[in-house]
Design a protein around this motif. Structure first.
Motif, PDB file in Angstrom:
ATOM      1  N   VAL A   1      37.484  45.366  42.667  1.00  7.14           N
ATOM      2  CA  VAL A   1      37.587  45.423  41.203  1.00  7.14           C
ATOM      3  C   VAL A   1      36.824  44.225  40.638  1.00  7.14           C
ATOM      4  O   VAL A   1      36.996  43.095  41.101  1.00  7.14           O
ATOM      5  N   GLN A   2      36.043  44.463  39.654  1.00  6.71           N
ATOM      6  CA  GLN A   2      35.242  43.427  39.034  1.00  6.71           C
ATOM      7  C   GLN A   2      36.054  42.713  37.963  1.00  6.71           C
ATOM      8  O   GLN A   2      36.951  43.297  37.359  1.00  6.71           O
ATOM      9  N   PRO A   3      35.736  41.430  37.762  1.00  9.65           N
ATOM     10  CA  PRO A   3      36.405  40.726  36.664  1.00  9.65           C
ATOM     11  C   PRO A   3      36.192  41.476  35.345  1.00  9.65           C
ATOM     12  O   PRO A   3      35.125  42.017  35.093  1.00  9.65           O
ATOM     13  N   GLY A   4      37.215  41.453  34.538  1.00 17.23           N
ATOM     14  CA  GLY A   4      37.140  42.166  33.260  1.00 17.23           C
ATOM     15  C   GLY A   4      37.434  43.663  33.385  1.00 17.23           C
ATOM     16  O   GLY A   4      37.242  44.415  32.426  1.00 17.23           O
ATOM     17  N   ALA A   5      37.863  44.060  34.586  1.00 14.91           N
ATOM     18  CA  ALA A   5      38.125  45.498  34.798  1.00 14.91           C
ATOM     19  C   ALA A   5      39.297  45.963  33.923  1.00 14.91           C
ATOM     20  O   ALA A   5      40.229  45.203  33.649  1.00 14.91           O
ATOM     21  N   VAL A   6      39.228  47.210  33.520  1.00 11.21           N
ATOM     22  CA  VAL A   6      40.320  47.850  32.756  1.00 11.21           C
ATOM     23  C   VAL A   6      40.970  48.867  33.684  1.00 11.21           C
ATOM     24  O   VAL A   6      40.317  49.828  34.132  1.00 11.21           O
ATOM     25  N   LEU A   7      42.210  48.656  33.995  1.00 15.04           N
ATOM     26  CA  LEU A   7      42.912  49.489  34.969  1.00 15.04           C
ATOM     27  C   LEU A   7      43.862  50.453  34.255  1.00 15.04           C
ATOM     28  O   LEU A   7      44.418  50.132  33.198  1.00 15.04           O
ATOM     29  N   GLY A   8      44.030  51.590  34.881  1.00 17.15           N
ATOM     30  CA  GLY A   8      44.952  52.581  34.311  1.00 17.15           C
ATOM     31  C   GLY A   8      46.401  52.159  34.463  1.00 17.15           C
ATOM     32  O   GLY A   8      46.726  51.245  35.237  1.00 17.15           O
ATOM     33  N   HIS A   9      47.307  52.885  33.747  1.00 20.47           N
ATOM     34  CA  HIS A   9      48.719  52.490  33.766  1.00 20.47           C
ATOM     35  C   HIS A   9      49.353  52.686  35.137  1.00 20.47           C
ATOM     36  O   HIS A   9      50.370  52.064  35.451  1.00 20.47           O
ATOM     37  N   ARG A  10      48.727  53.534  35.969  1.00 15.28           N
ATOM     38  CA  ARG A  10      49.260  53.741  37.318  1.00 15.28           C
ATOM     39  C   ARG A  10      48.709  52.708  38.311  1.00 15.28           C
ATOM     40  O   ARG A  10      49.138  52.671  39.466  1.00 15.28           O
ATOM     41  N   GLN A  11      47.754  51.879  37.870  1.00 11.68           N
ATOM     42  CA  GLN A  11      47.145  50.853  38.737  1.00 11.68           C
ATOM     43  C   GLN A  11      47.760  49.487  38.449  1.00 11.68           C
ATOM     44  O   GLN A  11      47.074  48.462  38.427  1.00 11.68           O
ATOM     45  N   ASN A  12      49.059  49.467  38.213  1.00  6.77           N
ATOM     46  CA  ASN A  12      49.724  48.219  37.838  1.00  6.77           C
ATOM     47  C   ASN A  12      50.389  47.507  39.021  1.00  6.77           C
ATOM     48  O   ASN A  12      51.174  46.585  38.822  1.00  6.77           O
ATOM     49  N   GLN A  13      50.080  47.940  40.248  1.00  2.00           N
ATOM     50  CA  GLN A  13      50.544  47.225  41.440  1.00  2.00           C
ATOM     51  C   GLN A  13      49.294  46.605  42.110  1.00  2.00           C
ATOM     52  O   GLN A  13      48.462  47.319  42.687  1.00  2.00           O
ATOM     53  N   LEU A  14      49.157  45.299  41.989  1.00  4.52           N
ATOM     54  CA  LEU A  14      47.922  44.615  42.398  1.00  4.52           C
ATOM     55  C   LEU A  14      48.211  43.521  43.447  1.00  4.52           C
ATOM     56  O   LEU A  14      49.295  42.926  43.465  1.00  4.52           O
ATOM     57  N   ALA A  15      47.197  43.287  44.252  1.00  7.94           N
ATOM     58  CA  ALA A  15      47.244  42.177  45.242  1.00  7.94           C
ATOM     59  C   ALA A  15      45.905  41.428  45.182  1.00  7.94           C
ATOM     60  O   ALA A  15      44.838  42.064  45.242  1.00  7.94           O
ATOM     61  N   PHE A  16      45.961  40.143  44.987  1.00  9.50           N
ATOM     62  CA  PHE A  16      44.742  39.318  44.893  1.00  9.50           C
ATOM     63  C   PHE A  16      44.683  38.375  46.119  1.00  9.50           C
ATOM     64  O   PHE A  16      45.667  37.672  46.413  1.00  9.50           O
ATOM     65  N   ALA A  17      43.565  38.418  46.814  1.00 11.67           N
ATOM     66  CA  ALA A  17      43.318  37.494  47.954  1.00 11.67           C
ATOM     67  C   ALA A  17      42.250  36.478  47.532  1.00 11.67           C
ATOM     68  O   ALA A  17      41.268  36.855  46.866  1.00 11.67           O
ATOM     69  N   PHE A  18      42.425  35.245  47.883  1.00 13.42           N
ATOM     70  CA  PHE A  18      41.481  34.218  47.446  1.00 13.42           C
ATOM     71  C   PHE A  18      41.353  33.148  48.559  1.00 13.42           C
ATOM     72  O   PHE A  18      42.208  33.076  49.476  1.00 13.42           O
TER      73      PHE A  18
END
Length: 383
Positions: A1-18
């Motif tokens: 996913v690119q910064p500034g992405a607009v996600l749908g209401h069903r895409q509200n479970q996220l995991a960020f690795a850094f």
């Protein structure tokens, strides 16, 4: 996913690795994060290089990450902005549609309630109208009954007054003749004369009482009629024999116009005779005596499906006022008997009631000074 992405209401479970591009003592690297839009401040330093979020609500977010190496150097923060869109049913447009639907539902309920109230008002108005009509009808019936009671009371008073007046004369005659007989000293002829006068007075009283009883029986609907086929021609012939003497005394000739083969009609024989006797005796009473010789016609004939009886005289006739009250009880008409005969004012009233009780009709045709004709229509026997 690119910064500034607009996600749908069903895409509200996220995991960020850094991570950071440094390969010395990686186990000593620490990270701290802050999810702006959800968290008010950065979290603690931790070796975890993954940040998970479950069921994020709609909104705009920015994940900010800081890194620290083993020497305690802190990197510049890195931000990752993104947006989670609201569910379609939770958008402003959806809420607007909800509001519109709610308004439509409320309007529908309001209209339904108004229609129900109108229907209830209509039913109530109809019931009120019906009750009002019934009350008016009851009021009219009560007024009619009251008028009838007043009329009956007036008729009763009239009856008592006329009965007392008409009975007073024969009663006085009876008392006078009785006193004369009680005094004695009368010849046999005088006694016979007084007896005849007593008998005449008693007969007059009996006739008056009989007519009053007839009126009462008819008006109270207690008169028994024996309706059967009656030969009108035979009745008319017998009637002339009964009244020829009375008519001859006043120079009146009784003329018959009846079919030779007879004429049957449905009537009560006794009361039909009473009807014709009233009409014929009235015609003789009110016709001036001759000379010149006068005529009294009695006719019987068939017309269509009815039998017709007519009694026509050459008497004084009836005025318009007389004709309006001719058949009323105790009517006092302008014409008076021409030979001193009695008249109770009940005869024509009884005649009309008897004729109608036998299913017939009676009609008076007359002009003042031109005599009178009484026309009776009776039903014929069923063939």
């Amino acid at each position: 996913v690119q910064p500034g992405a607009v996600l749908g209401h069903r895409q509200n479970q996220l995991a960020f690795a850094f991570g950071i591009p440094r390969f010395q003592r990686e186990e000593s690297i620490r990270f701290r994060t802050q999810l702006e839009g959800l968290e008010a401040s950065p979290g603690p330093w931790t070796s975890e290089d993954v940040r998970e979020f479950a069921a994020l609500p709609r909104g705009r977010y920015r994940l900010v990450v800081w890194a620290q190496d083993h020497l305690g150097h802190v990197s510049e923060p890195v931000a990752f902005p993104f947006e989670i869109k609201a569910a379609p049913w939770r958008t402003p447009l959806a809420y607007l549609l909800y509001a519109a639907a709610a308004a439509a539902a409320l309007l529908g309920l309001h209209r339904l309630r108004v229609r129900i109230l109108k229907d209830q008002n209509r039913v109530m108005a109809q019931r009120i109208h019906e009750h009002t009509a019934r009350l008016r009808q009851n009021k009219a019936e009560l007024e009619e009954l009251n008028a009838q009671l007043l009329q009956l009371n007036q008729a009763k008073n009239t009856f008592l007054g006329i009965a007392a007046h008409d009975l007073k004369s024969p009663l006085s005659a009876l008392a006078l003749e009785g006193e004369l007989l009680a005094m004695g000293g009368l010849t046999e002829a005088e006694v016979a004369q007084r007896g005849a006068q007593i008998q005449e007075a008693a007969s007059r009283m009996s006739q008056l009482v009989s007519k009053l009883l007839d009126v009462h029986a008819i008006e109270s609907q207690r008169m028994d009629l024996d309706l059967a086929p009656v030969d009108l021609a035979e009745v008319v012939h017998d009637l002339r024999l009964s009244y020829e003497g009375m008519a001859r005394a006043k120079a009146i000739r009784i003329e018959l116009e009846v079919p030779g083969e007879g004429l049957p009609a449905i009537a009560d024989p006794m009361h039909l005779r009473e009807i014709l006797e009233n009409l014929v005796s009235n015609a003789i009473k009110f016709t001036p005596p001759g000379p010149p010789e006068r005529h009294l016609w009695i006719r019987a004939r068939r017309e269509a499906a009815r039998a017709i009886l007519e009694v026509q005289d050459q008497g004084p006739g009836f005025t318009e006022e007389d004709k309006r009250q001719a058949f009323e009880s105790f009517a006092r008409l302008s014409a008076r008997p021409t030979g001193g005969e009695d008249s109770t004012g009940l005869g024509l009233s009884i005649v009309k009631r008897l004729v109608e009780a036998m299913g017939g009709t009676i009609l008076l045709v007359s002009e003042a000074g031109e005599g009178a004709t009484f026309r009776i229509e009776l039903p014929l026997p069923q063939s």
